[in-house]
Design a protein around this motif. Structure first.
Motif, PDB file in Angstrom:
ATOM      1  N   ALA A   1      36.353 -20.856  57.193  1.00 51.65           N
ATOM      2  CA  ALA A   1      35.836 -19.482  57.190  1.00 51.65           C
ATOM      3  C   ALA A   1      35.171 -19.075  55.884  1.00 51.65           C
ATOM      4  O   ALA A   1      34.709 -17.936  55.773  1.00 51.65           O
ATOM      5  CB  ALA A   1      36.988 -18.517  57.481  1.00 51.65           C
ATOM      6  N   ARG A   2      35.091 -19.950  54.889  1.00 54.35           N
ATOM      7  CA  ARG A   2      34.626 -19.591  53.557  1.00 54.35           C
ATOM      8  C   ARG A   2      33.287 -18.853  53.590  1.00 54.35           C
ATOM      9  O   ARG A   2      32.283 -19.353  54.091  1.00 54.35           O
ATOM     10  CB  ARG A   2      34.485 -20.848  52.704  1.00 54.35           C
ATOM     11  CG  ARG A   2      34.016 -20.605  51.274  1.00 54.35           C
ATOM     12  CD  ARG A   2      35.134 -20.020  50.435  1.00 54.35           C
ATOM     13  NE  ARG A   2      36.209 -20.987  50.253  1.00 54.35           N
ATOM     14  CZ  ARG A   2      37.394 -20.672  49.739  1.00 54.35           C
ATOM     15  NH1 ARG A   2      37.658 -19.426  49.406  1.00 54.35           N
ATOM     16  NH2 ARG A   2      38.334 -21.599  49.603  1.00 54.35           N
ATOM     17  N   ASP A   3      33.289 -17.584  53.124  1.00 51.56           N
ATOM     18  CA  ASP A   3      32.078 -16.757  52.994  1.00 51.56           C
ATOM     19  C   ASP A   3      31.322 -16.568  54.311  1.00 51.56           C
ATOM     20  O   ASP A   3      30.116 -16.300  54.304  1.00 51.56           O
ATOM     21  CB  ASP A   3      31.134 -17.337  51.939  1.00 51.56           C
ATOM     22  CG  ASP A   3      31.761 -17.369  50.553  1.00 51.56           C
ATOM     23  OD1 ASP A   3      32.515 -16.433  50.227  1.00 51.56           O
ATOM     24  OD2 ASP A   3      31.497 -18.323  49.801  1.00 51.56           O
ATOM     25  N   ALA A   4      32.008 -16.692  55.434  1.00 43.57           N
ATOM     26  CA  ALA A   4      31.351 -16.512  56.738  1.00 43.57           C
ATOM     27  C   ALA A   4      30.950 -15.053  56.953  1.00 43.57           C
ATOM     28  O   ALA A   4      31.627 -14.132  56.496  1.00 43.57           O
ATOM     29  CB  ALA A   4      32.265 -16.971  57.863  1.00 43.57           C
ATOM     30  N   ASP A   5      29.854 -14.866  57.651  1.00 43.54           N
ATOM     31  CA  ASP A   5      29.454 -13.506  58.038  1.00 43.54           C
ATOM     32  C   ASP A   5      30.390 -12.960  59.102  1.00 43.54           C
ATOM     33  O   ASP A   5      30.680 -11.762  59.114  1.00 43.54           O
ATOM     34  CB  ASP A   5      28.013 -13.519  58.551  1.00 43.54           C
ATOM     35  CG  ASP A   5      27.020 -13.889  57.464  1.00 43.54           C
ATOM     36  OD1 ASP A   5      26.634 -12.997  56.687  1.00 43.54           O
ATOM     37  OD2 ASP A   5      26.660 -15.083  57.379  1.00 43.54           O
ATOM     38  N   VAL A   6      30.842 -13.827  59.993  1.00 42.35           N
ATOM     39  CA  VAL A   6      31.799 -13.436  61.042  1.00 42.35           C
ATOM     40  C   VAL A   6      32.841 -14.542  61.174  1.00 42.35           C
ATOM     41  O   VAL A   6      32.494 -15.725  61.249  1.00 42.35           O
ATOM     42  CB  VAL A   6      31.107 -13.237  62.410  1.00 42.35           C
ATOM     43  CG1 VAL A   6      32.139 -12.910  63.486  1.00 42.35           C
ATOM     44  CG2 VAL A   6      30.059 -12.135  62.341  1.00 42.35           C
ATOM     45  N   LEU A   7      34.103 -14.143  61.206  1.00 42.35           N
ATOM     46  CA  LEU A   7      35.191 -15.046  61.564  1.00 42.35           C
ATOM     47  C   LEU A   7      35.796 -14.570  62.872  1.00 42.35           C
ATOM     48  O   LEU A   7      36.321 -13.457  62.953  1.00 42.35           O
ATOM     49  CB  LEU A   7      36.269 -15.081  60.484  1.00 42.35           C
ATOM     50  CG  LEU A   7      37.569 -15.815  60.861  1.00 42.35           C
ATOM     51  CD1 LEU A   7      37.293 -17.278  61.189  1.00 42.35           C
ATOM     52  CD2 LEU A   7      38.612 -15.682  59.768  1.00 42.35           C
ATOM     53  N   LEU A   8      35.687 -15.397  63.905  1.00 39.82           N
ATOM     54  CA  LEU A   8      36.366 -15.176  65.175  1.00 39.82           C
ATOM     55  C   LEU A   8      37.704 -15.893  65.084  1.00 39.82           C
ATOM     56  O   LEU A   8      37.760 -17.123  65.099  1.00 39.82           O
ATOM     57  CB  LEU A   8      35.551 -15.769  66.320  1.00 39.82           C
ATOM     58  CG  LEU A   8      34.476 -14.927  66.975  1.00 39.82           C
ATOM     59  CD1 LEU A   8      33.558 -15.816  67.785  1.00 39.82           C
ATOM     60  CD2 LEU A   8      35.084 -13.855  67.859  1.00 39.82           C
ATOM     61  N   ALA A   9      38.783 -15.123  64.970  1.00 42.26           N
ATOM     62  CA  ALA A   9      40.082 -15.718  64.682  1.00 42.26           C
ATOM     63  C   ALA A   9      41.071 -15.450  65.798  1.00 42.26           C
ATOM     64  O   ALA A   9      41.285 -14.298  66.198  1.00 42.26           O
ATOM     65  CB  ALA A   9      40.632 -15.162  63.364  1.00 42.26           C
ATOM     66  N   GLU A  10      41.679 -16.520  66.303  1.00 40.90           N
ATOM     67  CA  GLU A  10      42.749 -16.380  67.291  1.00 40.90           C
ATOM     68  C   GLU A  10      43.886 -15.550  66.707  1.00 40.90           C
ATOM     69  O   GLU A  10      44.339 -15.787  65.583  1.00 40.90           O
ATOM     70  CB  GLU A  10      43.255 -17.761  67.689  1.00 40.90           C
ATOM     71  CG  GLU A  10      44.377 -17.730  68.723  1.00 40.90           C
ATOM     72  CD  GLU A  10      45.711 -18.149  68.122  1.00 40.90           C
ATOM     73  OE1 GLU A  10      46.703 -17.460  68.395  1.00 40.90           O
ATOM     74  OE2 GLU A  10      45.754 -19.150  67.399  1.00 40.90           O
ATOM     75  N   ALA A  11      44.330 -14.556  67.481  1.00 42.51           N
ATOM     76  CA  ALA A  11      45.395 -13.650  67.035  1.00 42.51           C
ATOM     77  C   ALA A  11      46.224 -13.261  68.249  1.00 42.51           C
ATOM     78  O   ALA A  11      46.291 -12.086  68.633  1.00 42.51           O
ATOM     79  CB  ALA A  11      44.801 -12.420  66.358  1.00 42.51           C
ATOM     80  N   THR A  12      46.858 -14.253  68.859  1.00 45.40           N
ATOM     81  CA  THR A  12      47.572 -14.029  70.111  1.00 45.40           C
ATOM     82  C   THR A  12      48.638 -12.949  69.976  1.00 45.40           C
ATOM     83  O   THR A  12      48.822 -12.125  70.875  1.00 45.40           O
ATOM     84  CB  THR A  12      48.215 -15.347  70.589  1.00 45.40           C
ATOM     85  OG1 THR A  12      47.200 -16.368  70.651  1.00 45.40           O
ATOM     86  CG2 THR A  12      48.849 -15.181  71.961  1.00 45.40           C
ATOM     87  N   TYR A  13      49.322 -12.937  68.849  1.00 47.71           N
ATOM     88  CA  TYR A  13      50.392 -11.969  68.600  1.00 47.71           C
ATOM     89  C   TYR A  13      50.064 -11.157  67.338  1.00 47.71           C
ATOM     90  O   TYR A  13      49.351 -11.646  66.463  1.00 47.71           O
ATOM     91  CB  TYR A  13      51.727 -12.686  68.408  1.00 47.71           C
ATOM     92  CG  TYR A  13      52.156 -13.491  69.609  1.00 47.71           C
ATOM     93  CD1 TYR A  13      52.864 -12.907  70.653  1.00 47.71           C
ATOM     94  CD2 TYR A  13      51.841 -14.844  69.702  1.00 47.71           C
ATOM     95  CE1 TYR A  13      53.254 -13.645  71.756  1.00 47.71           C
ATOM     96  CE2 TYR A  13      52.224 -15.594  70.803  1.00 47.71           C
ATOM     97  CZ  TYR A  13      52.933 -14.992  71.827  1.00 47.71           C
ATOM     98  OH  TYR A  13      53.305 -15.724  72.927  1.00 47.71           O
TER      99      TYR A  13
END
Length: 247
Positions: free
Chosen positions: A167-179
């Motif tokens: 994710a380093r310096d990404a414009d967008v991070l789509l991150a799994e967050a089930t809980y």
């Protein structure tokens, strides 16, 4: 570069929703990431099946790849079948979904490329980098770069230091967050929380964090609150219809 969320439910699609699915567009090239349950009808509201240029599948669970089958049917069985669709996934991830039809029915409608970490891929105008991330089955973290912009996607993953590099310096991070804050003990090595996603986004210097793969029919507020405990940037839940235009 433009990102459109087709769906973001984990496990199964809630009423009126879809599971993981994301359309990324740049310079007229369309990449579909994770065609999970119920994503194809939403995709077809935006584009035609034959206009999709490539598909990336993070892992072989059906909430991330089941709608590859109807997508290939729409291409193969139409009046003017297009060229074979490149589909990229970890080794063996597509075996089950590609076995849904009788042998030969979809022949020539796709090619399969294996995603492996450690080397960049060229995908139309994109550079694709891949990380192997911990999950119940082989899972590929994906980083798409193009036009000076970066979208990073975790697939489903347990906590790992590799996420910060992904994710380093990404414009967008789509991150799994089930809980929101705690994963049940038996799944703790293989899934993440919104709290984890916030920590990763903060350490990586991400411009925008989108929480995805929330458990169906759960409220968004606890996840957003948990992520914001560590991340002060632009934050939202990846819900169907959300568009992020990165210019």
């Amino acid at each position: 570069m433009r990102l459109t969320v087709l769906g973001g439910c984990g496990a199964w699609p809630a009423a009126g929703q879809a599971c993981s699915g994301y359309l990324v567009e740049h310079e007229g090239f369309q990449v579909l990431i994770d065609p999970g349950y119920a994503t194809l009808p939403r995709l077809l509201e935006l584009t035609a099946a034959e206009w999709v240029d490539a598909v990336l599948v993070s892992h072989g669970h059906p909430d991330h790849c089941a709608d590859l089958n109807p997508l290939l049917r729409a291409r193969a069985l139409g009046d003017a079948p297009p060229a074979a669709l490149p589909v990229h996934a970890p080794p063996g991830a597509l075996d089950a979904v590609l076995a849904l039809d009788r042998p030969g029915m979809l022949a020539g409608s796709f090619t399969v490329g294996e995603l492996a970490p450690g080397r960049p891929y060229e995908l139309g105008p994109f550079r694709l980098d891949v990380w192997s991330l911990p999950h119940h089955v082989p899972n590929a973290g994906l980083r798409l770069s193009g036009g000076g912009r970066v979208i990073a996607y975790t697939g489903d993953t347990g906590p790992t230091l590799d996420l910060v590099e992904l994710a380093r310096d990404a414009d967008v991070l789509l991150a799994e967050a089930t809980y929101p804050e705690r994963v049940p003990e038996e799944d703790a090595p293989y899934l993440s929380t919104a709290l984890d996603a916030g920590r990763t986004a903060s350490k990586a210097g991400v411009a925008r964090l989108l929480l995805t793969h929330l458990w169906p029919d759960t409220p968004r507020e606890p996840a957003l609150a948990a992520a914001s405990a560590h991340y002060a940037g632009d934050l939202a839940v990846a819900e169907a219809g959300l568009v992020v235009d990165l210019g």
